[in-house]
Design an enzyme around this catalytic site. Structure first.
Site, mmCIF file in Angstrom:
data_model
loop_
_atom_site.group_PDB
_atom_site.id
_atom_site.type_symbol
_atom_site.label_atom_id
_atom_site.label_comp_id
_atom_site.label_asym_id
_atom_site.label_seq_id
_atom_site.Cartn_x
_atom_site.Cartn_y
_atom_site.Cartn_z
ATOM 1 N N ASN A 421 12.097 -6.405 2.436
ATOM 2 C CA ASN A 421 11.010 -6.681 1.490
ATOM 3 C C ASN A 421 9.809 -7.261 2.216
ATOM 4 O O ASN A 421 9.879 -8.370 2.760
ATOM 5 C CB ASN A 421 11.465 -7.664 0.414
ATOM 6 C CG ASN A 421 10.309 -8.067 -0.497
ATOM 7 O OD1 ASN A 421 9.884 -7.297 -1.353
ATOM 8 N ND2 ASN A 421 9.760 -9.261 -0.293
ATOM 9 N N GLU A 422 8.723 -6.491 2.288
ATOM 10 C CA GLU A 422 7.380 -6.916 2.711
ATOM 11 C C GLU A 422 7.245 -7.272 4.191
ATOM 12 O O GLU A 422 6.181 -7.747 4.606
ATOM 13 C CB GLU A 422 6.868 -8.078 1.839
ATOM 14 C CG GLU A 422 6.718 -7.675 0.382
ATOM 15 C CD GLU A 422 5.956 -8.674 -0.479
ATOM 16 O OE1 GLU A 422 5.529 -8.286 -1.579
ATOM 17 O OE2 GLU A 422 5.809 -9.837 -0.059
ATOM 18 N N ASN A 423 8.262 -7.021 5.001
ATOM 19 C CA ASN A 423 8.150 -7.403 6.409
ATOM 20 C C ASN A 423 7.265 -6.451 7.206
ATOM 21 O O ASN A 423 6.553 -6.875 8.122
ATOM 22 C CB ASN A 423 9.533 -7.514 7.043
ATOM 23 C CG ASN A 423 10.332 -8.651 6.442
ATOM 24 O OD1 ASN A 423 9.791 -9.497 5.729
ATOM 25 N ND2 ASN A 423 11.619 -8.674 6.700
ATOM 26 N N GLY A 426 3.905 -7.538 6.193
ATOM 27 C CA GLY A 426 3.579 -8.809 6.821
ATOM 28 C C GLY A 426 3.135 -8.638 8.262
ATOM 29 O O GLY A 426 2.167 -9.266 8.714
ATOM 30 N N SER A 467 9.864 -2.047 1.877
ATOM 31 C CA SER A 467 9.049 -1.962 0.672
ATOM 32 C C SER A 467 8.027 -3.084 0.749
ATOM 33 O O SER A 467 8.404 -4.266 0.866
ATOM 34 C CB SER A 467 9.905 -2.104 -0.580
ATOM 35 O OG SER A 467 9.143 -1.943 -1.741
#
Length: 805
Positions: A421-423, A426, A467
């Protein structure tokens, strides 16, 4: 195979750390499965961590060590005796009769120890020593170097539920305990170590089950594996010295499993038996469903789609993100999960995304989703941080992923594995590169290790590296490629800006609102209760959450004058914001192939993005989702510089009829009208007619589908504040409440939990025209005064919030 649960008789003692005097030296009964906090709560040694500001007073638990102890008797061992822990939270040393069996540092996997030479007929002592996960994580961080992360604690250096360390909707309680079952398994000759049924459907409709059976041996004899399903069976032999078998069974004309809204969910009992010399040694029983699930990512003229395809049929994902349903995981029962998934179905959802800051869910969760036709998108547990790729992390990730991918293969609901999730986002946007200084950050997990494990163990499922994710060199959150997270709306801009992008698949978007009044006042006892009261602020975890709620409300409704008005206004604004996004995304199907709301549920009582609060009560957002995700929907959307009515038809039947349009004033007067024929094919969306500009109120209806669209913002409109009256009568199981509008009443709601904590209303956020009456059904076991439903804090609408000058 003989299995004996070791759940009764455990004791818990603090053995190190900043332990308060009231706890030091005390030994208390311990529930297994369970956690330290709950044992201390049951013993009366701490207050409830969810109440008021108790959480802040429990930080001593972050650095306390614990010992679980069990005395038990044991029958003499057969060929083998294994001590099995399905889940330890998290950094543990296990001893039996003084002998160290092993050490663990991963709550996402199980552990098995051969104890045949250590068991006694009586007087066995089993201990599990738990070191603080925080201290372990800090030590790993010192050894491997600090990596960027979204929150203070180094959750990215220990394989533990990330949100255990706090999140922008969750408490920082850092659980510890034996959180999944423990048992003693006695067996001889061989056992089924792992069974992976891979289920597919041939082009002619034949169901195919390929069972991969791995065995652990205690002898070298030949073994037989027998597989049966739907009255058909097949056998395989494992030669002496070998440890695997593959057995295929076919089921002609298999009944197909479908997601909710597309068909039924038939499942077939599957039996796998391991035997030697005609004697059954071990058995594995599951239920499986026949279906194919793929994700269409074939590039097109726009970019890269991301469309779930089930049994050859494209599916619009009407979804929500799922977090653990209680921060204390062992309180989550199958019954609670079933209620939550039923609420998802009640809002017309067909997908839940198990978010990467949580856990691999229990068998009960996936089984309930199998039963009800809810597709499951499963993140691997990586979220909002850079993760070291070195040991000890790499080896643990490899082991946990292999265990969990194999475990979940039987479930027809499981639709997708996702790397994180979002790595990826990031690393691209959150200044990670300069902070990392060349250190690893997790990319090899998402690009190499995890997809290789999925391809090896479960090639029937799709895998996405993360994602949000866009393929190739495209920015990971590009709207034209793959999946997108839309957080500018909550963080920076108004919710009408959802229309700035037409993503291929929106995997996260949402807006905050407080829990229901009954849940809020059950856990928070500030007097007076306000947005600035200490306990209320302790239950708002989002950065500048209060400011974002205020700024998000200002363009639509005036500043509330009381806390009660603030509570209703922010709940209403949350519901409207998310529904606005859902309708926008649905109107662009098939270009946009999914809308997955953040989030369905809460893990404790908190102001959050959830549609269902910790008390299991639906917030107004849940009703907004029920409307916005309805199988058939009219919505006003901009197209080519004009506002039009779009008809969304998410059914297998074509939708044809006459669209009746009426433009009315706020006093109900008819300003204009039209009737237009329209036709929308099955599973599609199309323009049905022109909305006609700002003429106060548009009513669009066909059959039992109706839209009442108010142009402009409520803050601009001369609503009648006292437009509603209500009349209630008792009926079996509750009350029937008839609400009548003397003037236009926008977003009428009955906040019935204010009348009785168990009360639930069948619908809300219904706009009534002057003279209309709507009857609401209220379920409650309480006996209340009929007039209570007319109380202005119960009978709500947007009208009372918009005050006349």
């Amino acid at each position: 195979m003989n299995r004996e649960e070791l759940h009764d008789g455990w004791r818990l003692t603090a053995v190190g750390g900043p332990v308060p005097d009231a706890v030091a030296g005390r030994t208390v009964p311990a529930a297994v499965p369970g956690s330290v906090h709950l044992d201390l709560l049951d013993a009366g040694l701490i207050e409830d961590p969810y109440a008021d500001r108790v959480e802040a007073g429990l930080t001593w638990l972050h650095r306390t060590s614990w010992r679980y102890t069990l005395d038990f008797a044991a029958e003499p061992a057969a060929d083998r005796a294994d001590l099995v822990f399905d889940g330890l939270d998290t950094v543990a040393t296990i001893r039996l009769n003084g002998t160290v069996l092993g050490r663990t540092a991963n709550m996402h996997r199980g552990h098995r120890f051969d104890v045949r030479g250590l068991l006694r007929a009586s007087g066995n002592e089993l201990t599990v020593d738990l070191r603080p996960a925080l201290e372990h994580a800090e030590a790993v961080e010192r050894a491997l170097g600090k990596r960027p992360r979204a929150y203070h604690h180094p959750f990215n250096t220990v394989r533990k539920m990330a949100c255990s360390f706090g999140w922008d909707w969750g408490p920082d309680l850092q659980t510890a305990g034996i959180w999944r079952p423990v048992r003693l398994e006695r067996w001889h000759s061989a056992r089924l170590a792992r069974v992976r049924p891979l289920v597919t459907v041939d082009a002619d409709g034949t169901g195919r089950v390929t069972v991969h059976a791995d065995v652990e041996r205690a002898c070298h004899a030949p073994l037989d594996v027998a597989v049966s399903i739907a009255g058909r069976s097949a056998r395989g032999e494992i030669a002496p010295g070998d440890t695997t078998a593959t057995v295929v069974v076919t089921v002609p004309d298999a009944d197909l499993w479908w997601p909710a809204g597309y068909g039924d969910q038939p499942r077939y009992p599957l039996s796998v038996e391991l035997s030697a010399c005609g004697a059954v040694l071990d058995r594995h029983d599951r239920r499986v469903g026949f279906r194919t699930i793929t994700v269409d990512t074939e590039p097109d003229a726009i970019g890269t789609p991301f469309t779930f395809v089930v049994n050859g049929k494209p599916v619009f994902a009407k979804g929500a993100n799922w977090i653990p349903d209680d921060h204390f995981l062992t309180r989550i029962t199958r019954e609670r999960l079933a209620r939550r998934v039923d609420q998802a179905l009640g809002a017309h959802l067909n997908l839940l995304r198990v978010w990467g800051g949580g856990i691999y869910e229990s068998e009960d969760f996936y089984d309930v989703c199998d039963e009800r036709g809810i597709l499951v998108w499963q993140d691997f547990p990586f979220a909002c941080a850079a993760y070291p790729e070195e040991d000890p992390l790499w080896t643990e990730v490899d082991a946990e992923a292999r265990e969990q991918v194999a475990r979940l293969t039987p479930h027809p609901s499981l639709a997708l594995w996702c790397g994180n999730n979002e790595n990826l986002w990031g690393h691209a946007d959150w200044r990670w590169r300069e902070q990392l200084g060349g250190r690893s950050w997790g990319l090899r997990y998402y690009r190499d290790l995890l997809p290789a494990i999925v391809a090896e163990l479960d090639p029937t499922r799709a895998y996405a590296p993360g994602s949000p994710y866009s393929p190739g060199t495209v920015h990971p959150n590009d709207p034209d490629h793959g999946t997108r997270h839309e957080w500018d709306v909550w963080n920076r801009v108004g919710y009408t800006r959802y229309r700035d992008h037409v993503p291929r698949f929106c995997a996260e978007f949402g807006f905050q609102g407080p829990p229901t009044w009954a849940t809020l006042t059950r856990w928070l006892h500030d007097r007076p209760l306000s947005t600035s009261s200490p306990a209320f602020q302790a239950h708002q975890k989002a950065e500048d959450g209060a400011g974002k709620l205020e700024r998000g409300l200002a363009p639509h409704l005036p500043p509330p004058s009381t806390f009660e008005d603030w509570h209703w206004a922010t709940q209403l604004n949350q519901a409207r914001a998310v529904a606005f996004g859902v309708e926008h995304f649905r109107s662009w199907w098939p270009r946009t192939a999914g809308a997955v709301v953040w989030q369905l549920n809460d893990c404790w009582p908190v102001t959050s993005w959830a549609a269902i609060d910790y008390g299991e009560r639906p917030k107004p957002l849940w009703y907004a989702l029920k409307h916005a995700f309805a199988p058939r929907l009219f919505t006003v959307q901009p197209r080519d510089g004009a506002e039009v009515v779009i008809a969304v038809n998410d059914t297998d039947e074509d939708w044809t009829g006459d669209l009746r349009l009426a433009w009315r004033g706020f006093d109900g007067s008819l300003l204009d009208g039209d009737t237009l024929p329209f036709s929308v094919p099955a599973r599609s969306a199309a323009v049905a007619g022109k909305a006609g500009g700002r003429r106060e109120v548009l009513v669009a209806e066909s059959g039992d589908v109706r839209l009442v669209h108010v142009f402009g913002e409520d803050v601009e409109h001369p609503y009648e504040p006292a437009a509603l009256t209500a009349r209630a009568e008792p009926v079996p199981g509750g009350y029937r409440v008839a609400v009548t509008a003397s003037a236009l009443a926008v977003d009428v709601a009955l906040l019935v939990d204010r009348v009785a904590p168990d009360a639930v209303v069948d619908d809300m956020l219904v706009t009534l025209l002057p003279g209309e009456t709507r009857t609401f059904e209220v379920r409650t076991g309480a006996t209340v005064a009929a007039g209570a439903f007319a109380d202005p804090l119960v009978l709500r609408s947007a009208n009372a919030l918009v005050r006349r000058e």
